[in-house]
Design an enzyme around this catalytic site. Structure first.
Site, PDB file in Angstrom:
ATOM      1  N   HIS A 261      10.802  -3.125  -9.834  1.00  0.00           N
ATOM      2  CA  HIS A 261       9.500  -2.597 -10.252  1.00  0.00           C
ATOM      3  C   HIS A 261       8.957  -3.345 -11.480  1.00  0.00           C
ATOM      4  O   HIS A 261       7.833  -3.846 -11.475  1.00  0.00           O
ATOM      5  CB  HIS A 261       9.655  -1.098 -10.555  1.00  0.00           C
ATOM      6  CG  HIS A 261       8.390  -0.407 -10.953  1.00  0.00           C
ATOM      7  ND1 HIS A 261       7.595   0.263 -10.058  1.00  0.00           N
ATOM      8  CD2 HIS A 261       7.781  -0.286 -12.160  1.00  0.00           C
ATOM      9  CE1 HIS A 261       6.536   0.772 -10.694  1.00  0.00           C
ATOM     10  NE2 HIS A 261       6.633   0.454 -11.984  1.00  0.00           N
ATOM     11  N   GLU A 262       9.783  -3.423 -12.517  1.00  0.00           N
ATOM     12  CA  GLU A 262       9.322  -4.066 -13.758  1.00  0.00           C
ATOM     13  C   GLU A 262       9.083  -5.566 -13.546  1.00  0.00           C
ATOM     14  O   GLU A 262       8.223  -6.161 -14.195  1.00  0.00           O
ATOM     15  CB  GLU A 262      10.317  -3.845 -14.899  1.00  0.00           C
ATOM     16  CG  GLU A 262      10.568  -2.377 -15.275  1.00  0.00           C
ATOM     17  CD  GLU A 262       9.312  -1.586 -15.636  1.00  0.00           C
ATOM     18  OE1 GLU A 262       8.308  -2.201 -16.042  1.00  0.00           O
ATOM     19  OE2 GLU A 262       9.335  -0.345 -15.472  1.00  0.00           O
ATOM     20  N   HIS A 265       5.531  -5.985 -12.517  1.00  0.00           N
ATOM     21  CA  HIS A 265       4.644  -6.010 -13.695  1.00  0.00           C
ATOM     22  C   HIS A 265       4.729  -7.373 -14.394  1.00  0.00           C
ATOM     23  O   HIS A 265       3.719  -7.950 -14.795  1.00  0.00           O
ATOM     24  CB  HIS A 265       5.075  -4.934 -14.699  1.00  0.00           C
ATOM     25  CG  HIS A 265       4.654  -3.527 -14.346  1.00  0.00           C
ATOM     26  ND1 HIS A 265       3.344  -3.190 -14.106  1.00  0.00           N
ATOM     27  CD2 HIS A 265       5.364  -2.371 -14.237  1.00  0.00           C
ATOM     28  CE1 HIS A 265       3.266  -1.881 -13.853  1.00  0.00           C
ATOM     29  NE2 HIS A 265       4.480  -1.362 -13.917  1.00  0.00           N
ATOM     30  N   GLU A 291      -0.112  -1.450 -11.769  1.00  0.00           N
ATOM     31  CA  GLU A 291       0.832  -0.649 -10.990  1.00  0.00           C
ATOM     32  C   GLU A 291       0.877  -1.134  -9.541  1.00  0.00           C
ATOM     33  O   GLU A 291       1.922  -1.043  -8.883  1.00  0.00           O
ATOM     34  CB  GLU A 291       0.426   0.832 -11.061  1.00  0.00           C
ATOM     35  CG  GLU A 291       1.511   1.805 -10.671  1.00  0.00           C
ATOM     36  CD  GLU A 291       2.701   1.854 -11.647  1.00  0.00           C
ATOM     37  OE1 GLU A 291       2.595   1.342 -12.787  1.00  0.00           O
ATOM     38  OE2 GLU A 291       3.752   2.401 -11.242  1.00  0.00           O
TER      39      GLU A 291
END
Lengths: 492, 492
Positions: A261-262, A265, A291
């Site tokens: 997930h990160e 980003h 997001e």
């Protein structure tokens, strides 16, 4: 020197101070020993006052007016538009209100950290009342300036251009099919067997695994790092992106997918247009688009069948056990469960958590409900969307999130907008990229090339609508998200 | 608000920005990936311009004049004196000269990084000429303002109050006994046998050992950390001190004693007076006093017989082998050798390296010699003090240090002043503390209590002379240093 050039240089100056704030903020969360906190907080507050002072310097208004009469190309016009937007945002609120909200928010958030565990709604309500009042005051000032409803003016901070009118349509659509889909999937999964994590998974090995996964996702280690913090985040600056995770040696599930997930980003930040570095037009478009990238990595790529295969293989190099077999991994990462807590929610129930919050905060900021109505509304909506009662359960009900404690109203929709953008991007990408084959191959470059050229390299040159239309040929709608969820959770 | 209070608040504001500079500087050296360097350097330069702007704000002169007429207690008077000194230093030099020196220094230092290895004096001389010229210009401006010789005005930056007249006396004393003492010790050690490091000493274990040693030295981990960097240093802020070391898996000698050294710097910072935090009077006294603390830890405590015993024990918990026996440790850490390189020099030959540099830089800045005379002078003095020729060997001669490349003339004496202060502090401490028994016991608190009450807690409230007199009853002299060296290297 043209007024536009002066504005660009001024933006770059602000961005250099923001660079320092970002690195020191990362340090505070991931490196700093506890005893350093007071002096650090004072230094960060001083810096933040300085940055605010720079962003509200009196001559900026004149420069902007002058620049609007200069001959600018399209990119420069976009850049000027973003400079103006940030300048307006910075100048909108009276200093006194900003300070009062910051104080009330800090006080409420600080007390909430213990009140939540104690299920102490009465104590929380006393502090929160002021936060809500000041947030409404803020929203009204923003609304008057932008000719929007108060809540829409708050939304505009995080997702410029989005309105509750469009969110109402999107979420109404979702509400027609999501609850029954959740039930159907839970029924389907009820007979499934799988091995849950049950060993001791050392931090060292989890970290080694995480780094391998970041390599697969082509994280640029020349321009970033992986570290640890209590609350995982993506920070730093585009030339030096700092992502964090948290390791729990009793399981590996959270940290592993958290890193995916990160990394989403991070790659957005690393892929922002370098020739616009330090200018607002070179920054990420919005919270929702940010997001969309983390969820594209986590949900669209990360939970895809071939990627789960890679994860299982890489995990197998560090650990052994039946929990690391591919099918088992797939089951762990697609398990659906109705539960109370948003941050632990799976892909399918997550939107229900967001829609509930959206409906409540919209009416709260627009003055249609009182803050004391929130617990009962929470209970009613939770019953309706997920069949769970939060009667008297504030800890796992309306007191579970940090966002409202310091007045970040308007933020929650970004999560589900992100999930929808991600699904729509994937649908569009699949028209030109054989995504599953690419993931299967282990060289995911064509996926990143698509994201880079359609999203990352655009920075804030386009507004969100034009960015999404440019990338997918249509404005945001819930259809791709629905199809994605049905494909993943009902088929196969 | 009194003018003094305004000055204190202004100092605290500056110190908050310096806090950010310090943490981001630490990050740049210990955490930052290479690709982050350009943006970081730009951000740090912007911050440094901002801090300089704060320190030269026009109203400060008036506030200082007003505060000098206010009723202040002794501590406040000291504080005002330090504020005035820093203000004068910041305002002394024309902006143009600061920029020119910074540019010439960066250029010279950058080129030196490759020129040194290539023994390229001709190339180096071309850049260095300008650094020397600009440094002389700086020194003359400082000299005129302070009514000092040019070199003494440079000394004053690093060791306020020290003069070359007093250094000449101190170093003349040292030169009467040091060369023969070195010869005697080398002769004595020539028949000694010992096991040099010869294994592979993992970074992980060296780090674990270092942390244990820091605990023994009562480093406060609530207010600091240990990390890695290419060049070890002590950075951060008093409430959050960041020390670094460098691990070489082929040996453990450097990193272990390096940690002891940096812990000395760190405990000084951690022990500075908290009620003066953010004020110049609350800062470390000088470079020489700072080095006195690191060398007190490294040389006075760290190489003492009982401490070597602790080091050997702690090392034995991580590693095994005859090199870790106490007697062997002692021999490793007290080995004396005439060699070219200052940073690798032992305790006994180190002052010779410093005196050589002092004599050259003094005459260079005072205009008595030309910069092109330096290599030959270096060779002559090296022959005379250590019996080594550097004829044609610039790499290991006058091009070995970074200090002169960017014009930090006046810094070198601090190293040997530090060693002398440390010996004098120890002699004084031994009058009331049974130092060897205390170290032997493993609870070194009485040592730290003495340092805290005599040195650390004084910050910059006293000038260096008064600080030393207060702690030891006499002004600095070389006698204690001489006795210390004779005791350690000739007896036993």
């Amino acid at each position: 020197m043209s007024a536009f050039t002066k504005l660009v240089e001024h933006s770059q100056k602000c961005s250099r101070f923001q660079h320092l704030a970002s690195i020191c903020g990362w340090d505070q969360a991931s490196m700093m020993p506890a005893g350093g906190n007071q002096a650090r907080s004072e230094a960060m507050a001083e810096l933040s006052v300085h940055i605010h002072g720079l962003m509200t310097q009196p001559q900026l208004g004149d420069w902007i007016a002058d620049a609007e009469n200069e001959a600018l190309n399209n990119d420069q016009q976009s850049s000027l538009g973003e400079i103006k937007r940030q300048w307006q945002q910075a100048n909108l609120l009276p200093e006194k209100l900003v300070e009062a909200k910051s104080l009330a928010g800090s006080k409420c958030e600080h007390a909430w950290r213990s009140q939540r565990g104690e299920n102490d709604w009465v104590g929380f309500e006393k502090n929160w009342r002021e936060v809500v009042e000041l947030s409404r005051e803020e929203a009204q000032i923003r609304a008057d300036a932008a000719n929007l409803t108060p809540y829409d003016a708050m939304l505009d901070i995080y997702e410029p251009g989005t309105s509750s009118a469009s969110l109402d349509v999107l979420f109404a659509d979702v509400k027609t099919w999501l609850p029954s889909l959740i039930d159907e999937v839970i029924e389907k999964q009820s007979s499934e067997q799988f091995s849950a994590p049950s060993g001791i998974y050392s931090t060292e090995k989890q970290k080694a695994l995480g780094l391998e996964v970041m390599k697969l996702l082509q994280f640029d280690f020349e321009h970033g790092r992986l570290d640890e913090s209590v609350h995982p985040f993506c920070g730093g600056v585009p030339s030096d992106v700092r992502i964090t995770t948290r390791y729990d040696e009793a399981e590996f599930v959270q940290s592993l997918m958290g890193i995916v997930h990160e990394t989403g980003h991070a790659r957005y930040e690393q892929g922002l247009p370098k020739h616009l570095a330090g200018q607002p037009a070179g920054e990420a478009r919005s919270m929702g688009i940010h997001e969309s990238q983390s969820l594209f990595f986590e949900m669209q790529v990360g939970r895809s069948d071939p990627f789960i295969g890679h994860l299982a293989n890489l995990a197998g190099q560090q650990f052994s056990g039946s929990e690391f077999e591919k099918d088992n991994f797939q089951k762990i990462y697609t398990r659906v469960k109705k539960d109370f807590i948003r941050v632990d929610a799976d892909e399918l129930t997550y939107p229900a958590h967001v829609i509930l919050r959206y409906e409540i905060e919209r009416d709260l900021i627009n003055g249609k409900i009182k803050h004391t109505d929130v617990p009962e509304l929470w209970n009613t909506k939770m019953q309706s969307y997920l069949g769970l009662s939060t009667q008297g359960n504030f800890t796992n009900g309306c007191m579970q999130d940090i966002h409202w404690t310091d007045g970040a109203f308007g933020y929650f929709p970004s999560y589900t907008l992100g999930a929808m953008y991600a699904a729509q991007f994937m649908a569009s990408m699949k028209q030109t990229v054989d995504v599953n084959a690419v993931i299967e191959s282990g060289d995911l470059s064509p996926i990143f090339t698509w994201l880079e050229s359609n999203i990352w390299s655009k920075g804030s040159l386009l507004n969100t609508d034009d960015l999404v239309k440019g990338a997918t040929g249509e404005t945001l709608n819930a259809e791709h998200f629905k199809q994605h969820l049905m494909n993943r959770y009902l088929k196969g």
